[in-house]
Design a protein around this motif. Structure first.
Motif, PDB file in Angstrom:
ATOM      1  N   ARG A  65       0.850  -1.184   0.000  1.00 46.03           N
ATOM      2  CA  ARG A  65       0.000   0.000   0.000  1.00 46.03           C
ATOM      3  C   ARG A  65       0.886   1.235   0.000  1.00 46.03           C
ATOM      4  O   ARG A  65       1.981   1.224   0.551  1.00 46.03           O
ATOM      5  CB  ARG A  65      -0.904   0.008   1.240  1.00 46.03           C
ATOM      6  N   TRP A  66       0.409   2.285  -0.634  1.00 47.95           N
ATOM      7  CA  TRP A  66       1.129   3.559  -0.584  1.00 47.95           C
ATOM      8  C   TRP A  66       0.126   4.690  -0.626  1.00 47.95           C
ATOM      9  O   TRP A  66      -1.058   4.496  -0.285  1.00 47.95           O
ATOM     10  CB  TRP A  66       2.187   3.655  -1.673  1.00 47.95           C
ATOM     11  N   GLU A  67       0.557   5.852  -1.004  1.00 50.05           N
ATOM     12  CA  GLU A  67      -0.267   7.054  -0.900  1.00 50.05           C
ATOM     13  C   GLU A  67      -1.652   6.895  -1.527  1.00 50.05           C
ATOM     14  O   GLU A  67      -2.635   7.403  -1.006  1.00 50.05           O
ATOM     15  CB  GLU A  67       0.464   8.222  -1.556  1.00 50.05           C
ATOM     16  N   THR A  68      -1.740   6.193  -2.635  1.00 52.34           N
ATOM     17  CA  THR A  68      -3.020   6.059  -3.331  1.00 52.34           C
ATOM     18  C   THR A  68      -4.016   5.207  -2.556  1.00 52.34           C
ATOM     19  O   THR A  68      -5.207   5.199  -2.870  1.00 52.34           O
ATOM     20  CB  THR A  68      -2.824   5.435  -4.721  1.00 52.34           C
ATOM     21  N   HIS A  69      -3.541   4.502  -1.532  1.00 51.30           N
ATOM     22  CA  HIS A  69      -4.402   3.608  -0.770  1.00 51.30           C
ATOM     23  C   HIS A  69      -4.800   4.161   0.593  1.00 51.30           C
ATOM     24  O   HIS A  69      -5.588   3.547   1.302  1.00 51.30           O
ATOM     25  CB  HIS A  69      -3.697   2.264  -0.539  1.00 51.30           C
ATOM     26  N   SER A  70      -4.246   5.292   0.984  1.00 50.95           N
ATOM     27  CA  SER A  70      -4.503   5.791   2.341  1.00 50.95           C
ATOM     28  C   SER A  70      -4.305   7.293   2.407  1.00 50.95           C
ATOM     29  O   SER A  70      -3.394   7.847   1.776  1.00 50.95           O
ATOM     30  CB  SER A  70      -3.569   5.110   3.349  1.00 50.95           C
ATOM     31  N   GLU A  71      -5.139   7.960   3.185  1.00 48.77           N
ATOM     32  CA  GLU A  71      -4.980   9.392   3.437  1.00 48.77           C
ATOM     33  C   GLU A  71      -4.207   9.642   4.731  1.00 48.77           C
ATOM     34  O   GLU A  71      -3.868  10.784   5.043  1.00 48.77           O
ATOM     35  CB  GLU A  71      -6.359  10.061   3.528  1.00 48.77           C
ATOM     36  N   LYS A  72      -3.925   8.562   5.478  1.00 49.07           N
ATOM     37  CA  LYS A  72      -3.196   8.699   6.737  1.00 49.07           C
ATOM     38  C   LYS A  72      -1.700   8.707   6.444  1.00 49.07           C
ATOM     39  O   LYS A  72      -1.022   7.696   6.544  1.00 49.07           O
ATOM     40  CB  LYS A  72      -3.559   7.557   7.689  1.00 49.07           C
TER      41      LYS A  72
END
Length: 339
Positions: A65-72
């Motif tokens: 997972r990276w930025e595109t998968h999480s706003e945290k």
């Protein structure tokens, strides 16, 4: 200098243009307020590396997972923060490079290894998507250097998979490339020919025990340098220390990679940290095959946590400044305190 030594030196792949005088920039939780990089330019720094993260739940879990998968995500590690930091650095005359990194819960990237061939293919497909996301950003901002991977020691034996990753990055990014191999890994990487620089996370142990002398540290580098030279000669690529760092503790040279929270019982010593910096500069900095260094690490705002790796406001910063601003003392004269 003997004839044989001169001949050998001529065969090295020499560094290109100017050596990188770098630090590893720590992404901040909140936007920069201004002035955070003024001390860098005064210290003679020319480059900063920025580290966007991907996350894995387990070393054998193929999903990433990276930025595109999480706003945290911290501002400084987001694309918005990376771009703003690149622009701020540029306004200060500093060059940015991107060095993406996989964060593994309870472990480190060097332990990432799949258990089945199917999972290996899934992992490399996911990793390709992750690394291309940031390669595209590096191309958009016209950064001169991009790192295709960091400390993925148990994956790098899969040479063909890595060559596919590198080829895919070259399709979207036109700058120079490196891979940040762990100091226990770099001699075994087979795809250096596809890259521009041999990147090393240079946490080599230099001496055992506490409070070694400068001469002992220099002897430590004397044992290490021939192996670096062999890889340079074999692949004809300059060597870049993508990371190098020492804690401000008496045992800093024994196992430099050990995190500060595991050194809570160690004796604090700015002198020891500075001595390690001096040994590096006296042993490695002037080598013809050496492309430069990125010191781990530099905070946007000063912190008083001890122990810590940062040289900020410590004796090590003065050592770094002396060499980075070309005020180089004669070899054998310690900028720090000799023991």
């Amino acid at each position: 200098m003997t004839c044989n030594t001169a001949k050998k030196t001529e065969n090295f792949a020499n560094f290109e243009e100017s050596k990188h005088r770098g630090v590893c920039w720590v992404g901040s939780r909140n936007p920069l307020q201004g002035g955070e990089m003024e001390n860098l330019t005064a210290t003679g720094v020319s480059h900063i590396s920025q580290t966007p993260f991907g996350w894995q739940r387990h070393t054998s879990e193929p999903s990433i997972r990276w930025e595109t998968h999480s706003e945290k995500i911290w501002w400084g590690e987001s694309s918005k923060g990376l771009v703003a930091t690149i622009d701020t650095a540029q306004s200060q005359g500093l060059i940015s490079i991107l060095k993406p990194h996989i964060w593994v819960r309870g472990s480190w990237p060097g332990e990432i290894a799949m258990t089945t061939e199917t999972d290996w293919q899934i992992w490399f497909d996911n990793y390709k998507s992750f690394i291309l996301y940031y390669a595209n950003l590096a191309e958009q901002r016209k950064l001169p250097l991009f790192c295709v991977g960091t400390e993925l020691e148990k994956t790098s034996h899969r040479e063909n998979d890595w060559r596919e990753i590198i080829a895919a990055v070259k399709e979207v990014y036109g700058g120079k490339l490196t891979y940040a191999a762990n100091f226990t890994e770099y001699e075994y990487v087979k795809f250096w020919d596809a890259l521009d620089y041999i990147g090393v996370q240079a946490y080599f142990p230099l001496a055992t025990g506490e409070n070694p002398t400068l001469d002992q540290l220099l002897q430590g580098w004397k044992r290490i340098i021939p192996d670096l030279e062999k890889v340079n000669l074999l692949y004809q690529k300059p060597i870049l220390f993508t990371e190098l760092g020492y804690c401000n503790t008496n045992d800093a040279a024994d196992a430099p990679w050990v995190w500060p929270n595991e050194r809570k019982n160690a004796i604090l010593s700015e002198e020891m940290q500075a001595r390690c910096y001096t040994a590096f500069f006296e042993s490695v900095w002037h080598q013809p095959w050496f492309q430069g260094v990125y010191f781990w690490k530099w905070y946007p705002e000063s912190r008083n946590r001890s122990p810590d790796f940062t040289p900020q406001h410590k004796m090590a910063q003065k050592v770094m400044q002396t060499y980075f601003t070309f005020q180089t003392p004669e070899i054998g004269h310690d900028v720090a305190v000799k023991q």
